[in-house]
Design an enzyme around this catalytic site. Structure first.
Site, PDB file in Angstrom:
ATOM      1  N   HIS A 186      28.323  32.810  38.369  1.00 32.51           N
ATOM      2  CA  HIS A 186      28.702  31.183  38.558  1.00 32.51           C
ATOM      3  C   HIS A 186      27.326  30.645  37.701  1.00 32.51           C
ATOM      4  O   HIS A 186      27.286  30.748  36.512  1.00 32.51           O
ATOM      5  CB  HIS A 186      28.706  30.857  39.844  1.00 32.51           C
ATOM      6  CG  HIS A 186      28.884  29.436  40.416  1.00 32.51           C
ATOM      7  ND1 HIS A 186      29.160  28.634  39.466  1.00 32.51           N
ATOM      8  CD2 HIS A 186      28.779  29.121  41.676  1.00 32.51           C
ATOM      9  CE1 HIS A 186      29.482  27.407  40.029  1.00 32.51           C
ATOM     10  NE2 HIS A 186      29.251  27.644  41.250  1.00 32.51           N
ATOM     11  N   HIS A 213      36.592  31.512  31.164  1.00 31.81           N
ATOM     12  CA  HIS A 213      36.398  30.494  32.409  1.00 31.81           C
ATOM     13  C   HIS A 213      37.885  30.627  33.399  1.00 31.81           C
ATOM     14  O   HIS A 213      38.738  30.982  32.699  1.00 31.81           O
ATOM     15  CB  HIS A 213      36.221  29.043  31.919  1.00 31.81           C
ATOM     16  CG  HIS A 213      35.726  28.283  33.064  1.00 31.81           C
ATOM     17  ND1 HIS A 213      36.827  27.845  33.944  1.00 31.81           N
ATOM     18  CD2 HIS A 213      34.561  27.929  33.330  1.00 31.81           C
ATOM     19  CE1 HIS A 213      36.024  27.017  34.687  1.00 31.81           C
ATOM     20  NE2 HIS A 213      34.575  26.959  34.435  1.00 31.81           N
ATOM     21  N   ASP A 215      28.210  27.360  29.819  1.00 37.48           N
ATOM     22  CA  ASP A 215      26.987  27.787  29.774  1.00 37.48           C
ATOM     23  C   ASP A 215      26.512  28.706  28.356  1.00 37.48           C
ATOM     24  O   ASP A 215      25.349  28.853  28.361  1.00 37.48           O
ATOM     25  CB  ASP A 215      27.124  29.161  30.760  1.00 37.48           C
ATOM     26  CG  ASP A 215      27.355  28.694  32.219  1.00 37.48           C
ATOM     27  OD1 ASP A 215      26.659  27.962  32.704  1.00 37.48           O
ATOM     28  OD2 ASP A 215      28.568  29.501  32.518  1.00 37.48           O
TER      29      ASP A 215
END
Lengths: 398, 398
Positions: free
Chosen positions: A224, A267, A324
């Site tokens: 996460h 994702h 990210d």
């Protein structure tokens, strides 16, 4: 009683567990919406406090409302002295995410409205949390280095002041605005693991601090919020292992062939470009040129290109870079230490967590709150009607 | 990608979200099983450390194994000094559940194996948590009264030593055994809200402390672990409002007619007697006779009888008393303060939480771990393809 539904073993993927009015993702088309507004438009035209207001209250503020809200943020950011005192007792090598998860329930101890479960009081708790999380992170970062926390600078924005209190350097307006945009981009993302943890915890009627602390815990996981720091780790590894940019292609292929992950790609929800990563890609390039760290942007774009091609060759379409992938490089260029990158995610997502906690507590999307109490299918030992035959301690084999 | 399943708005009731080998409930028949064994048999014939071993390792220990495990529990219970130091900085009126949720991630800071994610290392983390949670609660209870924590007494059992460190009184063997049985009864209960929170948090690859802290947060809610203290609150209210036991009947009827809850009655899963409450009912009676507090047992049995009849008259069958109905009175008679009752739940459930975290982390029931990432159905504003029309700040009405 609803009929038993079996959705097990898939981590609730694709399972709609509740209604929400807070945000919406179209993973096929790469669309992210907060309260009706496209993320691209919010990132371009609003500030983080404005977005926090939007998420919490369901509408964009007018000027006077925004001024009042921003002023309350400024006035609420002082951390209770006992938090700083207790920081001074902790082992300095403590991971900032552990410290953050631990400190959130301790902030409850001095909330003057802890027992007041009205929406208004809960909104004010949310505001205090949004105001204080950056100050808590900055204070821990100073104290672990043996330094005193820095006083806030009220002339700076919410994001700019965080950079100042964290690093001890006053950021340029551009850099403060860049971080502000990052905070907008990370503010909400429907029912991700940390938001779901917040909602699940407060569905027991636990208070907001209990929920937020659980959210921090979930965010700390490598799958996460921990991913941005892992991208940076990967970048540092690449840098060590190759001598020129031309070697990136081989490096990526070797990694994919060895079934190792390319951090920051893929994702659970997006099957195309993550709209947030597009904005962060541009930011990484611009900051790279300005700070002289273009190498990270260059490495990242190469890795992205080669990995995307490789995945497609292998028939794995839809593994694109996620939020990210570029954010770690952006934070690094702002002077944010690697282990503070996930906490930066938290000081943004706190706005979404609190909005979801309000929605959960007051049943705002679906009429009434529902305690999460799933079932599991028992696949362990079971020996008929009366259970397994119990052997007394003396008769058991060791 | 699984097809989208809609189970929303029911808090996942009746929805099997995973497999488990740890415990099993037959709510229709009032059966609870840990790792194959009936709760009645475990409560009668084992001790809490034995049950903790069973939950964590999947089998009952032999004598040598149990001795080693118990010794490790004794040797692990010392709290790191910085935790005690930080306790001394906190506001004394702090709720023990908030303090507990906050301290668990801080315990991670000194775990020598924090980075080791092997099952063996995680089992040892579990053991340290099981050993330390009682010591943490006892220490906070002393420090908030301005007293120093008491040293452990190694001649007492796990449960007995907790009572000693908490209250400063050495418990009788019988009382220590009664608490031991309470710890067995509360040790696990499949996918309740706190256990699910633990599993959900570690499904992100967060460490065990992050998961356990989230579990404590969920347990603090009034709809979950907070219920036993609420039963005591209700009892104190009854005592004030009636003058003799004969008035209980009217009191209960008035309450039910006013649609107020009878605390400790009804359960998400059991539709008949909770097997744990049967054991606690007997214990409450016996302790009442011994300590001179029979009044609580007398009040509770009256309330139970009248409420059950009233619910049945109204066609609400299956609202029976649950584990919380008698446990509060039992704890009160042991000298446990009301706001420590939910923490006592935690020092038992920690064993189940850790077992579930191990099962989740290592995919022990279903072959592989799965990050919980549910979806939600968006029911908020959405204005066509491009999102709602964005109004600049200047043009917004306040």
């Amino acid at each position: 009683m609803a009929q038993e539904v079996r959705v097990k073993n898939i981590g609730l993927r694709g399972v709609a567990v509740a209604d929400t009015k807070i945000s919406y993702i179209d993973g096929e088309r790469g669309i992210l919406i907060y309260r009706g507004y496209r993320i691209e438009e919010l990132a371009e035209k609003t500030t983080f406090p404005e977005v926090a207001y939007l998420l919490l209250k369901g509408r964009l503020p007018g000027r006077a409302q925004l001024e009042e809200f921003s002023e309350m943020l400024v006035n609420s950011r002082e951390i209770p002295p006992y938090v700083l005192e207790s920081f001074r007792t902790l082992p300095r090598e403590g991971d900032p995410m552990d410290v953050l998860q631990g400190v959130v329930p301790l902030l409850a101890l001095s909330d003057p409205e802890l027992q007041d479960e009205s929406r208004e009081a809960n909104e004010r708790k949310a505001l205090r949390l949004i105001a204080r999380l950056p100050a808590v992170i900055a204070a821990w970062n100073r104290i672990r280095q043996g330094e005193d926390p820095l006083p806030p600078d009220d002339s700076l924005t919410h994001a700019g002041n965080f950079l100042w209190q964290l690093t001890g350097k006053k950021p340029s307006e551009d850099m403060a605005r860049d971080l502000d945009v990052c905070l907008i981009l990370h503010a909400d993302h429907t029912f991700n693991a940390s938001t779901f943890a917040c909602r699940e915890v407060v569905s027991t009627q636990a208070h907001m601090y209990a929920g937020v602390s659980a959210g921090v815990g979930a965010l700390s996981g490598a799958l996460h919020g921990g991913a941005n720091a892992r991208v940076m780790q990967m970048l540092e590894q690449v840098e060590k292992e190759i001598h020129s940019l031309d070697e990136v292609e081989d490096w990526v292929r070797r990694r994919i062939d060895a079934h190792e992950k390319i951090m920051g790609m893929g994702h659970a929800v997006y099957k195309t470009d993550d709209p947030r990563s597009k904005i962060l890609r541009v930011m990484s390039k611009r900051l790279g040129e300005k700070t002289g760290y273009e190498k990270w942007y260059q490495l990242l774009t190469r890795i992205e290109k080669v990995a995307t091609e490789e995945f497609e060759k292998k028939g794995k379409t839809g593994i694109k870079c996620n939020v990210d992938f570029y954010s770690g490089s952006v934070y690094a260029m702002m002077g944010i230490p690697r282990d503070i990158m996930t906490p930066v995610f938290a000081i943004s997502r706190i706005s979404g967590w609190c909005a979801h906690i309000l929605e959960e507590k007051f049943g705002e999307a679906q009429g009434k709150p529902a305690l999460y109490r799933p079932q599991a299918e028992y696949v362990g030992d079971y020996c008929g009607e009366i259970g397994c035959v119990f052997q007394p301690l003396e008769e058991r084999e060791t």
